[in-house]
Write an enzyme that holds these catalytic residues in place. Structure first.
Site, short mmCIF file in Angstrom:
data_model
loop_
_atom_site.label_atom_id
_atom_site.label_comp_id
_atom_site.label_asym_id
_atom_site.label_seq_id
_atom_site.Cartn_x
_atom_site.Cartn_y
_atom_site.Cartn_z
N LYS A 1 -0.58 -1.72 2.02
CA LYS A 1 -1.37 -2.16 1.10
C LYS A 1 -1.04 -3.59 0.87
O LYS A 1 -0.40 -4.08 1.77
CB LYS A 1 -1.86 -1.25 -0.01
CG LYS A 1 -2.18 0.04 0.24
CD LYS A 1 -3.00 0.84 -1.10
CE LYS A 1 -3.10 2.38 -0.48
NZ LYS A 1 -3.83 3.09 -1.40
N HIS B 1 -11.36 1.42 5.35
CA HIS B 1 -10.37 2.00 3.62
C HIS B 1 -11.27 2.23 2.82
O HIS B 1 -11.89 1.14 2.55
CB HIS B 1 -9.00 1.48 3.79
CG HIS B 1 -7.98 2.23 2.78
ND1 HIS B 1 -8.53 2.04 1.38
CD2 HIS B 1 -7.18 3.07 3.11
CE1 HIS B 1 -7.42 2.82 0.81
NE2 HIS B 1 -6.73 3.45 1.71
N SER C 1 -2.61 10.73 -1.75
CA SER C 1 -1.11 11.37 -2.62
C SER C 1 -0.48 12.25 -1.67
O SER C 1 0.00 13.31 -2.24
CB SER C 1 -1.75 11.89 -3.66
OG SER C 1 -2.34 10.95 -4.76
N ASN D 1 0.37 3.11 5.05
CA ASN D 1 -0.40 1.70 4.72
C ASN D 1 0.17 1.23 3.39
O ASN D 1 0.13 1.76 2.08
CB ASN D 1 -1.69 2.47 4.21
CG ASN D 1 -2.72 1.33 3.45
OD1 ASN D 1 -2.47 0.19 3.86
ND2 ASN D 1 -3.74 1.80 3.13
N GLU E 1 -9.93 10.72 3.61
CA GLU E 1 -9.21 10.23 2.59
C GLU E 1 -10.11 10.56 1.20
O GLU E 1 -10.92 9.72 1.03
CB GLU E 1 -8.70 8.99 2.44
CG GLU E 1 -7.71 8.72 3.63
CD GLU E 1 -6.67 7.42 3.20
OE1 GLU E 1 -5.77 7.58 3.17
OE2 GLU E 1 -7.63 6.46 3.07
N GLY F 1 -3.98 7.40 -4.52
CA GLY F 1 -3.09 6.66 -5.58
C GLY F 1 -3.23 7.58 -6.93
O GLY F 1 -2.78 7.07 -7.85
N GLU G 1 -10.59 1.32 -0.41
CA GLU G 1 -10.28 0.11 -0.96
C GLU G 1 -11.14 -1.00 -0.51
O GLU G 1 -11.87 -1.79 -1.08
CB GLU G 1 -9.09 -0.14 -0.99
CG GLU G 1 -8.30 0.83 -2.28
CD GLU G 1 -6.72 0.97 -2.01
OE1 GLU G 1 -6.10 0.48 -1.39
OE2 GLU G 1 -6.26 2.22 -2.49
P1 PGA Z 1 -1.82 7.32 -1.44
O1 PGA Z 1 -2.93 6.20 -0.29
O2 PGA Z 1 -0.99 7.87 -0.51
O3 PGA Z 1 -1.22 6.38 -2.30
O4 PGA Z 1 -2.64 8.20 -2.14
C1 PGA Z 1 -3.50 6.61 0.56
C2 PGA Z 1 -4.28 5.49 1.25
O5 PGA Z 1 -4.69 4.70 0.51
O6 PGA Z 1 -4.42 5.33 2.40
#
Ligand code: PGA
Length: 246
Positions: A11, A93, A209, A9, A164, A170, A95
């Site tokens: 982003k 997601h 992560s 992803n 998640e 992140g 976010e």
């Molecule tokens: P990350 O993000 O691996 O940077 O923690 C995962 C995601 O947002 O799908």
């Protein structure tokens, strides 16, 4: 047997040049014979270029409109995504849920719109840090997964779930493999209440992560079928080694 799946992803990162370079380096290092299926979800504007790069990677989008067509300025429909050759789309997601206020009901509509256009939705669920600390993980997951299962129009055979934990995205923090496995098994159990055979076939990805050094243990868990990778998917070498671990 469920084929492992690793999805990057990106982003809101990159440029046209970086899209082509990153896809190229990943493609050069993955083989058709790899056990795991690999995809990347790129920003809308780079989707067509990513598909035209004709790599071994499946290309996905990061969100989709719940509407079919019309006066919805700024939105991108599932038909449009399918039209440019997109195969997957992330739905819900964290976010999108947290920063853009997306809630269960419209997320369901997005899931259905994606499936009607022939896309495979990757439906994301996960508890926040406050919910995690309050010990509400299972309660939150149950509510999020059940809102999806409540709609009989959703085709579970053409859907991927992603767990998640929001506090792990992140942040460099991850659920322990054991903690993640418990939630994945719980999700599979919830789906089994609708259909045992679909639950057995459903792929459930872990995200938050995931890095080259923690991927192997996470992916070794019985109910973890691969990963949704944010930060590490922007680094070809890290992403490839995560794919190899799956
Ligand atoms: P990350 O993000 O691996 O940077 O923690 C995962 C995601 O947002 O799908």
């Amino acid at each position: 047997m469920r084929q492992p799946l690793v999805v990057g992803n990106w982003k809101m990162n990159g440029s046209l040049k970086q899209t082509s370079e990153l896809l190229g380096s990943i493609d050069d290092n993955i083989s058709d014979k790899m056990a795991c299926e690999v995809g990347v979800c790129v920003p809308f504007v780079y989707l067509a270029a990513a598909v035209q790069a004709k790599t071994k990677l499946a290309i996905g989008a990061q969100t989709v409109s719940e509407y079919e067509a019309g006066a919805y300025t700024g939105e991108v429909s599932a038909m449009m995504l399918a039209d440019v050759g997109c195969q997957w789309v992330l739905v819900g997601h964290s976010e999108r849920r947290v920063l853009f206020g997306e809630q269960d009901q419209p997320l369901l509509a997005k899931t259905l719109a994606a499936q009607q256009a022939g896309l495979v939705p990757i439906y994301c669920v996960g508890e926040s840090e406050v919910q995690y600390k309050a010990g509400d993980t299972f309660k939150v997951i149950k509510q999020q997964v059940n809102s999806l299962l409540a709609d009989s129009a959703v085709d579970l055979s053409r859907l991927v779930l992603a767990y998640e934990p929001v506090w792990a995205i992140g942040t460099g923090l991850t659920a322990t493999p054991d903690e993640a496995q418990k939630v994945h098994a719980f999700i599979r159990q919830l789906v089994a209440a609708s259909s045992v055979s679909l639950a057995a076939k459903l792929r459930i990805l872990y995200g938050g992560s995931v890095k080259a050094d923690n991927a192997a243990l996470l992916f070794a868990q019985k109910d973890i079928d691969g990963g949704l990778i944010g930060g590490a998917s922007l680094d070809a070498e890290a992403f490839i080694s995560i794919c190899q671990r799956a």
